[in-house]
Design an enzyme around this catalytic site. Structure first.
Site, PDB file in Angstrom:
ATOM      1  N   GLU A  55       0.827  -1.217   0.000  1.00 59.92           N
ATOM      2  CA  GLU A  55       0.000   0.000   0.000  1.00 59.92           C
ATOM      3  C   GLU A  55       0.860   1.266   0.000  1.00 59.92           C
ATOM      4  OE1 GLU A  55      -0.185  -2.653   2.025  1.00 59.92           O
ATOM      5  OE2 GLU A  55      -2.141  -2.768   3.032  1.00 59.92           O
ATOM      6  N   CYS A  83      -2.797  -2.781   7.421  1.00 56.66           N
ATOM      7  CA  CYS A  83      -2.399  -2.672   8.833  1.00 56.66           C
ATOM      8  C   CYS A  83      -2.587  -1.223   9.295  1.00 56.66           C
ATOM      9  CB  CYS A  83      -0.942  -3.115   9.001  1.00 56.66           C
ATOM     10  SG  CYS A  83       0.255  -1.923   8.320  1.00 56.66           S
ATOM     11  N   CYS A  86      -0.555   1.338   7.236  1.00 55.29           N
ATOM     12  CA  CYS A  86      -1.106   1.616   5.904  1.00 55.29           C
ATOM     13  C   CYS A  86      -2.440   2.358   5.996  1.00 55.29           C
ATOM     14  CB  CYS A  86      -1.237   0.323   5.117  1.00 55.29           C
ATOM     15  SG  CYS A  86       0.394  -0.387   4.743  1.00 55.29           S
TER      16      CYS A  86
END
Lengths: 144, 144
Positions: A55, A83, A86
């Site tokens: 990402e 996560c 990101c």
């Protein structure tokens, strides 16, 4: 042709590249006006850099392409639930729409709530979930 | 000489560079064995990239220098409480110690709890807080 499934398959292809390179298989693409403007896969091992998630690499590439740091007109397709790191990056980018495949109960941002993303970001989860999840399971099974 | 204050002043100098470049003035350094192995300041405007926070740039540089993605023996000094994105990155890096200056009630990671960082990371807040905070206030006041 330009369906959610089509774009998610492109993200999946990126995840497969990561798999082949011995990286945790996560892939991401960013789409603007039905055009793919960034493709990336996890490169944390190659680059020795925890920030090189698919990402983050995709956001940097898309911003470079568009000449702006805001991705409010863009959709990101990513094979795994982002996560915290990101999700935080997607917040700052004011991403228009996030589509993700497999869920990540342990490290995914949803654990802390949807508000980690920008209020303007719409979210679609579970796209191509079975394939995305199977690729990850296969990767970790081979390493045990 | 190698006090918390000494190192925080080096991070502050990085924040001043950001200020001069028209960037939100946040600076970060990473120290290993009393040696500064990475210096960075916020470059989101210059790079048109929301991920170019001082902490992210510093993590990438320190990992490159050490040849490992884990910073468990390192201390990061940063002038502002890290955001969610940066806290997430510090989690993955398993940072040894985090020292930060000014608090960020709106966007700082503490809003979501200390557990956003790795359990092994120790945290010291408020170092050089007045100066770090004054620099940020001065930056935003000039833009209103």
């Amino acid at each position: 042709m330009f369906t959610e499934e089509y774009f998610m398959k492109q993200a999946y292809k990126e995840a497969e590249k990561a798999f082949e390179e011995g990286e945790v298989p996560v892939g991401a693409i960013i789409v603007s006006d039905n055009q793919i403007i960034a493709k990336a896969h996890n490169q944390t091992e190659l680059l020795n850099d925890v920030t090189a998630h698919a990402e983050i690499v995709a956001i940097t590439a898309a911003s470079e392409y568009l000449g702006t740091k805001y991705l409010s007109e863009c959709t990101m397709y990513v094979t795994l639930e982002p996560c915290i790191m990101c999700a935080g990056a997607l917040y700052w980018a004011q991403l228009g729409k996030l589509v993700f495949g497999a869920s990540d109960e342990k490290r995914g941002f949803f654990r802390y709530g949807r508000e980690l993303l920008h209020p303007k970001t719409t979210v679609l989860q579970g796209a191509l979930e079975t394939e995305c999840s199977a690729l990850l399971k296969s990767f970790f099974a081979a390493r045990r």
